[in-house]
Design a protein around this motif. Structure first.
Motif: not given
Length: 194
Positions: A124-125, A127-129, A131-132, A135, A192
């Motif tokens: 999850g971490d 994936a967040d990286e 996605l950031a 962006r 997301r």
């Protein structure tokens, strides 16, 4: 969403005009293909833009699995397989898509950045990286759109970005975009994907 790509590497002396002509005469056939977010008809030419190879390597972002299956098991992919041999199809689960600052502009370049998902990382971490990162890339001048995706079989992440000019502001393998089919680009989820 599902991202996929196949790479057809060609001899060093191959006339890449053959690929340009193929795309010019057949590219429009997917301009209204159901379930297809977009297809970027990509090419790398040996000695151009630092490419070490001649390669035809289309990249797809599918909105529906039915569209993807319809293409893979239909006449379009069969024709390609008959002309070049059946290529290995790389497949990634899309984590997210972002419109770029130049959304609506026809892309002329694309960048693919692949890397392993680090061992021991929290999925999850990571994936967040990703996605950031998408962006941030999407906010750059000239960015048309950015996809981030992961192949969980090989734990490989890919960031794929489309650019409105020939000097993309992203690191990775650079491709020329010969044609861009985007029948369901407007239907792709933004941000997301879960």
């Amino acid at each position: 969403m599902h991202a996929k790509q196949y790479e057809i590497s060609l001899p060093a002396d191959y006339d890449m005009g053959v690929i340009r002509e193929r795309v010019a005469t057949k590219g429009h056939l997917l301009d209204a293909f159901p379930g297809l977010g977009f297809k970027a008809y990509l090419m790398r030419e040996r000695g151009v833009g630092g490419s070490p190879v001649n390669q035809y390597a289309p990249f797809y972002l599918w909105n529906t699995p039915e569209g993807l299956n319809s293409f893979l098991w239909g006449p379009g992919f069969q024709g390609l397989s008959e002309d070049f041999g059946r290529p290995v199809v790389q497949h990634w689960m899309a984590l997210g898509y972002e419109d770029g600052a130049a959304v609506g502009t026809r892309p002329v370049a694309a960048v693919r950045h692949r890397r392993p998902v680090p061992e021991g990382t929290r999925n999850g971490d990571f994936a967040d990286e990703l996605l950031a990162e998408a962006r941030s890339l999407a906010d750059l001048d000239g960015a048309v759109g950015v996809v981030v995706a992961v192949d969980p079989r090989h734990w490989e992440a890919v960031t794929f970005s489309l650019w409105a000019d020939e000097t993309p502001k992203a690191a990775g393998e650079v491709f020329q975009v010969l044609h861009f089919s985007s029948p369901e680009l407007g239907l792709l989820g933004r941000g997301r994907a879960w």
